[in-house]
Enzyme design. Structure first.
Site, short mmCIF file in Angstrom:
data_model
loop_
_atom_site.label_atom_id
_atom_site.label_comp_id
_atom_site.label_asym_id
_atom_site.label_seq_id
_atom_site.Cartn_x
_atom_site.Cartn_y
_atom_site.Cartn_z
N GLY A 130 -6.12 6.09 1.80
CA GLY A 130 -7.02 6.94 2.15
C GLY A 130 -6.67 8.28 2.23
N HIS A 131 -5.41 8.47 2.57
CA HIS A 131 -4.85 9.83 2.47
C HIS A 131 -4.62 10.43 1.22
CE1 HIS A 131 -3.14 8.69 6.58
NE2 HIS A 131 -3.46 9.92 7.06
#
Length: 280
Positions: A36-37
């Site tokens: 996600g990051h």
């Protein structure tokens, strides 16, 4: 990838890049990076000339010292992940570098956004968020900053921070990244026991089922239904579920036309607190 630990060194480097006409993209994180990051980093890389990622576990946004102490710290692995996507700059300061000797949060007024949902359960949390994000924006001076929508309330609060303090940065909210079984990706997921990890996708399944009920049920009825689903769950304990208007984050009992709504949930899987949301 260039790595900075001192504010002054980073500011000097970025000032030189801006003089060359380069735009700055920024992804603030607390580390323990996941896909996600990295999706935020890749978006920044595709849209700006220089992408800066910060890794800083901010003490003033934790209302629970034990949670702060146990927050996963995986800097060595984080550096490898950032290098794998060709990130330009990592800023990894110490607590002393950010706060000097005064590790306290500023007080903020976010026009009531801070009193909803997370604000009711995490005392002073959004003062801590506002303090660190404002400080990082002043150091990095980005053109665009990217945040995930998993922390949707935080995203709205950061937009309000920028508006009220006239900070010249565009805030971009990016879609929630999920595991194959639907669980929203989070650094805290690494702390789940095997049992709790297997149980956790129930959260997103319930959110999806709740969303399907919007055609036949009002918000109050859906909220009661969700609470009932968790009542007898052997491994997951519901902290809150609410349906709120996206702009104000104020909870509603019924839906009105032409307004956007989102369902928000916080659940304890053992001692690990998980949050998620979906647009209705």
């Amino acid at each position: 990838m260039k790595i900075f630990t001192l504010k002054s060194d980073l500011k000097n480097y970025l000032a030189a890049e801006k003089k060359k006409g380069n735009s700055i993209g920024f992804v603030p994180t607390m580390g323990a990076l996941h896909k996600g990051h990295l999706s935020l980093v890749e978006k920044a890389l595709s849209k700006t000339n220089i992408t800066v990622v910060s890794i800083f576990v901010n003490p003033t946004q934790f209302d629970n010292k034990e949670d702060l102490d146990k927050y996963p710290k995986t800097l060595e692995n984080d550096i490898k992940l950032l290098e794998s996507v060709d990130c330009d700059v990592l800023f990894a300061p110490s607590v002393e570098e950010i706060y000097d000797e005064n590790v306290v949060a500023e007080r903020f007024d976010f026009d009531g956004l801070e009193h909803q949902m997370e604000g009711k359960f995490r005392d002073g949390h959004f003062d801590g968020v506002g303090t660190i994000v404002k400080a990082l924006f002043e150091i990095v001076e980005p053109d665009v900053a990217y945040f995930g929508k998993k922390d949707f309330q935080q995203l709205q609060i950061i937009k309000k921070l920028v508006e009220k303090h006239n900070i010249p940065v565009k805030i971009k909210g990016m879609p929630i990244f999920r595991e194959k079984d639907g669980l929203a990706m989070s650094s805290r997921n690494t702390r789940l026991t095997k049992e709790h990890r297997e149980a956790a996708p129930f959260i997103h399944r319930i959110l999806k089922k709740a969303r399907k009920k919007t055609g036949t049920k009002n918000a109050k009825e859906i909220t009661e239904w969700v609470k009932n689903q968790f009542e007898n769950h052997p491994l997951l304990e519901l902290e809150y579920f609410t349906i709120a208007e996206e702009k104000t984050l104020i909870s509603v009992d019924k839906f009105e036309e032409y307004k956007r709504y989102r369902a928000f949930i916080a659940v304890f899987a053992g001692e690990i607190r998980l949050i998620d949301n979906v647009r209705f």
